[in-house]
Enzyme design. Structure first.
Site, PDB file in Angstrom:
ATOM      1  N   HIS A 128     -23.383   7.005 -32.046  1.00  0.00           N
ATOM      2  CA  HIS A 128     -23.669   7.767 -30.829  1.00  0.00           C
ATOM      3  C   HIS A 128     -23.612   9.245 -31.195  1.00  0.00           C
ATOM      4  CE1 HIS A 128     -23.910   8.559 -26.479  1.00  0.00           C
ATOM      5  NE2 HIS A 128     -23.192   9.622 -26.792  1.00  0.00           N
ATOM      6  N   CYS A 129     -24.715   9.935 -30.953  1.00  0.00           N
ATOM      7  CA  CYS A 129     -24.825  11.335 -31.372  1.00  0.00           C
ATOM      8  C   CYS A 129     -24.583  12.263 -30.185  1.00  0.00           C
ATOM      9  CB  CYS A 129     -26.214  11.593 -31.960  1.00  0.00           C
ATOM     10  SG  CYS A 129     -26.453  13.294 -32.521  1.00  0.00           S
TER      11      CYS A 129
END
Length: 267
Positions: A128-129
């Site tokens: 998850h960025c």
């Protein structure tokens, strides 16, 4: 897509976009190569730089807002599709079975993982960025890498342009006042350039061995990998094939079949 933009990631995306255009404006307004080319009537390079910046912003929003590969929900409308997918994913002779997610209670395909931030299961979950406020998964991973490439080009070009505008002065105080905005832009661009280079290098390496960030960092916790050897990767088909599959094959991959085939070959 529009609804997604105004959820929790709105401030992140707005901040990124604002910072991008503020830095771009500083580079165009100060006495840099861009300004000199404009004054000389040579507009090719300024226009190209502007287009690269626009392209980087478009890729940013595309990767940020697109479906990263959400696992289908167990609704009545999706039930038949889900069953067909499961039949294709798992060979009849395979001992591997889809496991049920403990959070959203969906059956996860191999290489999928539940994201605590998105509260969804993601196919071929990478990470998850927080930069894009979205997961990087099966459907948007290649576009994330392409975005990093375009962003790096824009940043390195901006770094060169900012350096071209730094001028000498009689005193340090005057020098900081004259070049203050350019120095600020230079600092921002320099920091982001280092981050993007590291990210791009890591992702290209992992893509070349067909491994995700999650698998690389948590190998000992993943059921289908923890019994494999330290250097063993059941999804690795060689550098060229891995790169070709990643960038050129736009379809849902049945990782269970690949895993089962690799297990049979080793047996």
């Amino acid at each position: 897509m529009v609804r997604n933009m105004f959820r929790t990631g709105f401030l992140v995306r707005a901040s990124h976009t604002l910072l991008t255009w503020v830095v771009t404006l500083i580079l165009f307004l100060h006495d840099t190569d861009l300004r000199r080319y404009e004054e000389q009537g040579e507009l090719l390079l300024p226009v190209l730089f502007f287009l690269v910046v626009v392209l980087s912003v478009l890729f940013y929003f595309a990767v940020s807002l697109m479906d990263p590969g959400f696992v289908l929900t167990d609704t009545v409308e999706d039930l038949q599709t889900s069953d067909e997918e499961k039949d294709l994913m798992i060979p009849q002779t395979s001992t591997h079975r889809l496991r049920r997610c403990g959070f959203c209670l969906l059956q996860q395909p191999m290489r999928a993982k539940h994201c605590q931030t998105c509260k969804r299961c993601i196919r071929r979950f990478d990470h998850h960025c927080p930069w894009i406020e979205n997961c990087v998964g099966e459907r948007n991973h290649r576009w994330f890498v392409v975005y990093l490439l375009v962003q790096l080009l824009a940043l390195l070009w901006a770094l060169h342009i900012a350096l071209s505008g730094i001028s000498a002065s009689d005193s340090w105080d005057l020098w900081f006042r004259v070049n203050g905005f350019l120095l600020a832009a230079l600092g921002v661009v320099g920091v982001f350039s280092v981050v993007v280079v590291v990210l791009l290098g890591c992702h290209l390496y992992l893509v070349s061995i067909n491994c995700t960030t999650w698998e690389f960092m948590a190998r000992h916790r993943i059921s289908y990998l923890k019994n494999c050897g330290h250097e063993e990767n059941p999804f690795d088909r060689g550098v060229l094939c891995n790169l070709w599959d990643f960038f050129c094959i736009c379809r849902t991959v049945m990782w269970e079949q690949m895993y089962h085939k690799q297990s049979q070959n080793e047996a």
